[in-house]
Design an enzyme around this catalytic site. Structure first.
Site, PDB file in Angstrom:
ATOM      1  N   ASP A   1      -6.170  14.687   9.945  1.00 33.77           N
ATOM      2  CA  ASP A   1      -4.932  15.435   9.715  1.00 33.77           C
ATOM      3  C   ASP A   1      -5.185  16.941   9.799  1.00 33.77           C
ATOM      4  O   ASP A   1      -4.281  17.745   9.597  1.00 33.77           O
ATOM      5  CB  ASP A   1      -4.289  15.060   8.370  1.00 33.77           C
ATOM      6  CG  ASP A   1      -5.273  14.988   7.228  1.00 33.77           C
ATOM      7  OD1 ASP A   1      -6.430  15.449   7.388  1.00 33.77           O
ATOM      8  OD2 ASP A   1      -4.886  14.467   6.150  1.00 33.77           O
TER       9      ASP A   1
ATOM     10  N   HIS B   1      -6.769  18.099   3.579  1.00 34.87           N
ATOM     11  CA  HIS B   1      -6.536  18.143   2.128  1.00 34.87           C
ATOM     12  C   HIS B   1      -7.863  18.184   1.374  1.00 34.87           C
ATOM     13  O   HIS B   1      -8.858  17.603   1.821  1.00 34.87           O
ATOM     14  CB  HIS B   1      -5.735  16.906   1.695  1.00 34.87           C
ATOM     15  CG  HIS B   1      -4.446  16.747   2.428  1.00 34.87           C
ATOM     16  ND1 HIS B   1      -4.292  15.851   3.484  1.00 34.87           N
ATOM     17  CD2 HIS B   1      -3.265  17.397   2.299  1.00 34.87           C
ATOM     18  CE1 HIS B   1      -3.053  15.951   3.950  1.00 34.87           C
ATOM     19  NE2 HIS B   1      -2.420  16.879   3.260  1.00 34.87           N
TER      20      HIS B   1
ATOM     21  N   ASP C   1     -11.097  16.745   6.260  1.00 31.70           N
ATOM     22  CA  ASP C   1      -9.675  16.409   6.115  1.00 31.70           C
ATOM     23  C   ASP C   1      -8.931  17.684   5.703  1.00 31.70           C
ATOM     24  O   ASP C   1      -9.491  18.543   5.015  1.00 31.70           O
ATOM     25  CB  ASP C   1      -9.540  15.331   5.034  1.00 31.70           C
ATOM     26  CG  ASP C   1      -8.142  14.760   4.905  1.00 31.70           C
ATOM     27  OD1 ASP C   1      -7.925  13.621   5.364  1.00 31.70           O
ATOM     28  OD2 ASP C   1      -7.271  15.444   4.321  1.00 31.70           O
TER      29      ASP C   1
ATOM     30  N   HIS D   1      -8.937  11.110  -2.291  1.00 37.43           N
ATOM     31  CA  HIS D   1      -8.151  11.582  -3.444  1.00 37.43           C
ATOM     32  C   HIS D   1      -8.277  10.671  -4.671  1.00 37.43           C
ATOM     33  O   HIS D   1      -7.824  11.042  -5.758  1.00 37.43           O
ATOM     34  CB  HIS D   1      -6.658  11.695  -3.088  1.00 37.43           C
ATOM     35  CG  HIS D   1      -6.350  12.688  -2.015  1.00 37.43           C
ATOM     36  ND1 HIS D   1      -6.778  13.993  -2.073  1.00 37.43           N
ATOM     37  CD2 HIS D   1      -5.664  12.558  -0.841  1.00 37.43           C
ATOM     38  CE1 HIS D   1      -6.365  14.632  -0.980  1.00 37.43           C
ATOM     39  NE2 HIS D   1      -5.694  13.783  -0.219  1.00 37.43           N
TER      40      HIS D   1
END
Ligand SMILES: [Zn+2]
Length: 310
Positions: free
Chosen positions: A247, A166, A164, A127
């Site tokens: 995740d 996200h 991931d 990120h």
């Protein structure tokens, strides 16, 4: 088993976010704990202490002023880069070690000493933006590694894949102008950080795969591998970088995907098999998210075993 480097650095443990933060040091500690339950694997891995990335190396992807800001903030005792993104006094050492471990994986792969590696690092990276920390991430470990592979090792083509839960918005932001780096991100949608629509294509080098939560797990595997195959039509990577976020497993508190260990195994094997045919098996994987430590530890164990083809 093909040799796999397990790259870590003790400084990754001194990024102190506090135990109430989901991205705490207990995540990393769960990995050797899980490995010790698989003695053959533990013995078979090539254990390596990584190095620290230099400010110049980080600036291959980041704004140098931002890099200096993170260093100064850590030296001053810490602070916050956004509501979720903590800097502690140890965070400069931790974040440069996290990036450095991934760069070591690239060096090992390019030299041919160990073609496959997993960097068990924190803080995570995908990120982090060019001039800002975000979403628990200080520096874009994988984006830095991609630019490093091209700038320092003169590799022509880099493939980054990110499973991931996200969207890897920071990676996308730091590579989307570079057609020689292809990026595939599969992620929950709509979900944090809000980006990652299929229509975001960069310069034709970005493949986003937004997915609903709670689907049958094979749907995620199939969608991910379809995008990998689309991203490699007429583009043979010289190295494969994996943003390995766990995740995306069923039971993670920060995501709604349903992957089980067998799917981690399947995606890892699919990528190592492709890497064998593309580039002599050069695969450098780096930990991103994963916020249920026991699941994370087990996933890392399964992932490393699959990287070695055992
Ligand atoms: Zn994540």
């Amino acid at each position: 088993m093909t040799e796999v480097a397990y790259i870590s650095h003790s400084d990754c443990g001194i990024h102190d976010t506090g135990w109430s933060h989901p991205e705490h040091v207990g995540r990393l500690r769960a990995i050797p704990r899980a490995l010790r339950e698989d003695f053959d694997l533990f013995q078979g891995l090539s254990h390596r202490e990584g190095r620290h990335a230099s400010a110049e190396e980080l600036a291959l992807a980041h704004d140098p002023g931002y890099v200096a800001t993170v260093m100064a903030m850590a030296e001053a005792g810490g602070g916050r880069l956004d509501g979720d993104t903590v800097v502690s006094s140890g965070s400069w050492a931790a974040a440069t070690a996290a990036a450095g471990c991934v760069l070591d994986g690239v060096d090992l792969a390019v030299s041919g000493e160990v073609t496959r590696s997993f960097a068990a690092v924190r803080p995570p990276g995908h990120h982090a933006l060019r001039a800002a920390g975000m979403g628990f991430c200080l520096f874009g470990n994988i984006a830095v590694a991609a630019h490093y592979a091209r700038a320092r090792h003169r590799l022509d083509r880099v493939l980054i894949v990110d499973w991931d839960v996200h969207h890897g918005n920071g990676t996308q932001a730091m590579i989307q102008h570079e057609p020689a780096i292809h990026f595939v991100s599969m992620h929950q949608w709509p979900w944090y950080p809000g980006t990652g629509a299929a229509s975001e294509r960069g310069r034709g080098n970005v493949w986003n795969v937004p997915m609903a939560p709670a689907l049958p797990p094979q749907r995620y595997v199939d969608a991910f591998l379809s995008a990998v195959d689309a991203a490699t039509v007429g583009f043979t990577p010289d190295i494969v970088l994996i943003s390995a976020g766990f995740d995306s497993l069923r039971g993670d508190p920060l995501g709604g995907f349903t992957l089980e260990m067998e799917h981690v195994d399947a995606m890892t094997r699919a990528m190592t098999e492709r890497a064998e045919s593309w580039c002599g098996g050069r695969v450098v994987s780096a930990l991103e998210g994963g916020y249920a430590p026991e699941l994370l530890g087990m996933a890392c164990r399964i992932h490393m075993r699959a990287l070695g083809g055992a």
